[in-house]
Design a protein around this motif. Sequence first.
Motif, PDB file in Angstrom:
ATOM      1  N   ASP A  34      62.837  82.562 -21.373  1.00  0.00           N
ATOM      2  CA  ASP A  34      61.233  83.433 -20.640  1.00  0.00           C
ATOM      3  C   ASP A  34      59.738  83.602 -20.678  1.00  0.00           C
ATOM      4  O   ASP A  34      59.173  83.946 -20.230  1.00  0.00           O
ATOM      5  N   THR A  35      60.001  82.129 -21.431  1.00  0.00           N
ATOM      6  CA  THR A  35      58.544  81.419 -20.986  1.00  0.00           C
ATOM      7  C   THR A  35      57.689  81.018 -20.353  1.00  0.00           C
ATOM      8  O   THR A  35      57.075  80.434 -20.368  1.00  0.00           O
ATOM      9  N   ILE A  36      58.860  80.427 -19.279  1.00  0.00           N
ATOM     10  CA  ILE A  36      58.949  79.647 -18.009  1.00  0.00           C
ATOM     11  C   ILE A  36      58.275  80.749 -17.064  1.00  0.00           C
ATOM     12  O   ILE A  36      58.764  81.557 -16.199  1.00  0.00           O
ATOM     13  N   PRO A  61      53.587  73.204 -22.226  1.00  0.00           N
ATOM     14  CA  PRO A  61      55.186  72.353 -21.201  1.00  0.00           C
ATOM     15  C   PRO A  61      55.299  70.784 -21.998  1.00  0.00           C
ATOM     16  O   PRO A  61      54.530  70.286 -22.809  1.00  0.00           O
ATOM     17  N   VAL A  62      56.577  70.968 -22.119  1.00  0.00           N
ATOM     18  CA  VAL A  62      56.758  69.579 -22.879  1.00  0.00           C
ATOM     19  C   VAL A  62      58.216  68.566 -21.187  1.00  0.00           C
ATOM     20  O   VAL A  62      58.796  69.881 -21.682  1.00  0.00           O
ATOM     21  N   SER A  63      58.593  68.128 -22.060  1.00  0.00           N
ATOM     22  CA  SER A  63      59.271  67.047 -21.067  1.00  0.00           C
ATOM     23  C   SER A  63      58.786  67.070 -19.500  1.00  0.00           C
ATOM     24  O   SER A  63      57.860  67.920 -18.635  1.00  0.00           O
ATOM     25  N   GLY A  64      60.288  67.704 -19.032  1.00  0.00           N
ATOM     26  CA  GLY A  64      59.835  67.265 -17.256  1.00  0.00           C
ATOM     27  C   GLY A  64      61.347  67.646 -15.977  1.00  0.00           C
ATOM     28  O   GLY A  64      62.370  67.604 -16.997  1.00  0.00           O
ATOM     29  N   PRO A  65      61.550  67.009 -15.459  1.00  0.00           N
ATOM     30  CA  PRO A  65      60.222  67.393 -14.484  1.00  0.00           C
ATOM     31  C   PRO A  65      59.485  69.152 -14.181  1.00  0.00           C
ATOM     32  O   PRO A  65      60.034  69.698 -14.498  1.00  0.00           O
ATOM     33  N   ARG A  80      64.673  69.209 -17.616  1.00  0.00           N
ATOM     34  CA  ARG A  80      64.525  69.574 -19.415  1.00  0.00           C
ATOM     35  C   ARG A  80      63.423  70.174 -19.410  1.00  0.00           C
ATOM     36  O   ARG A  80      62.446  70.070 -20.290  1.00  0.00           O
ATOM     37  N   PHE A  81      62.572  70.923 -18.354  1.00  0.00           N
ATOM     38  CA  PHE A  81      61.659  71.285 -18.720  1.00  0.00           C
ATOM     39  C   PHE A  81      61.547  72.450 -19.696  1.00  0.00           C
ATOM     40  O   PHE A  81      62.307  73.620 -19.446  1.00  0.00           O
ATOM     41  N   LEU A  82      61.141  72.537 -20.764  1.00  0.00           N
ATOM     42  CA  LEU A  82      60.385  73.690 -21.189  1.00  0.00           C
ATOM     43  C   LEU A  82      59.258  73.825 -22.791  1.00  0.00           C
ATOM     44  O   LEU A  82      58.242  73.228 -21.858  1.00  0.00           O
TER      45      LEU A  82
END
Length: 352
Positions: A34-36, A61-65, A80-82
């Motif tokens: 829900d946060t994306i 945002p942390v990690s990626g892509p 791994r987008f978080l």
Amino acid sequence: MERVLTLFLLCPALFFTTVTSQQDNVCLRPNLADTINLAGIHRYFNPGEELALSCIDGYTPVSGPRKIVCKVNGEWTKTRFLCIPKRCPYPDPPTNGELYYEDTIYRSTINYTCNEGYVLTGSSTSVCQANGTWSTLVPECTPVTCDLAPIPQFGMIIYDTTVRGNTTYYGTTGTYRCHPPHALIGNPRAECTASGTWTKTPECKVVTCHPPRNIDKGYMSTSRQRDYDYMETVKYGCTGEFVLEGSQEIVCQQDGTWSEKPSCKAPCKIGINRGRILYKGRKIWIGDLNPNRVLHNEIVSVYCKNTARNCGYAVPTQCIDGRLQIPECFEEPSGTDYTFHSGSLPSEITQC
């Protein structure tokens, strides 16, 4: 005509079959946290199409892509987008107050309180906002105020700190005094309390004491039979060789009674006939002590003998209101030993 109708009826079926076969390898809009945030509003994506990812307000945002691609098998590429909540600075407690919080991340809440005797000025709560700042400034805890302390009739107050104007603050203290001959009835200490009021004000009342009585074997500084005002004094003394024990001066107290009177204590006779004593740092034959007496509270020593070591030692005893107890170890010499062999007495031989 029948051929045309037949063809027309077959066309929708052919069209539906084509669309269905095309959706077999498209990607559906992904179901992420829900946060994306997902770019655009499309529900279907063809192979090769990209979808940009971002975080909703209040999250970082942390990690990626930060984008995913629709693959030919209808699945999205892995990421791994978080998104983690933003963090606000650690808060400082207000002066003379406290704060309570469990965390400092987005949407966390601070609750502020003030110590006893202080009032909160500002918001009692603050929320960590999406931009990483608190929603309100740290409030102030201002002290409760009191008026000046009430003054009893015939009295005054002495503040413990400098007071300016007509306002005092929580914790301000002072001491009440009454103008003689008035006595202070009640608690002499005053304090501005957390409720904004002063502690109970005492009273100043006229207090008198009846004429004091004399003491046995003594005299007073006055012989006038009159009432005495609060805080007036009278002095005592003793006659002859009696010694005054206690305060020489009594005072008329706030409850209308006198402070404790002293007493006159009697001197003591040293109850031995033969021997040598130690008195005021000097060795004296008892016969040379004239008169034979020591005053109340004075100390005199008699001499005893350590037979095993053949040496003498002084044992002190004190005069208490006419009574002086001779130590049990003392043995009074015979008249012969005292007169002709005095050098063998415990006071004259080697001291232990």
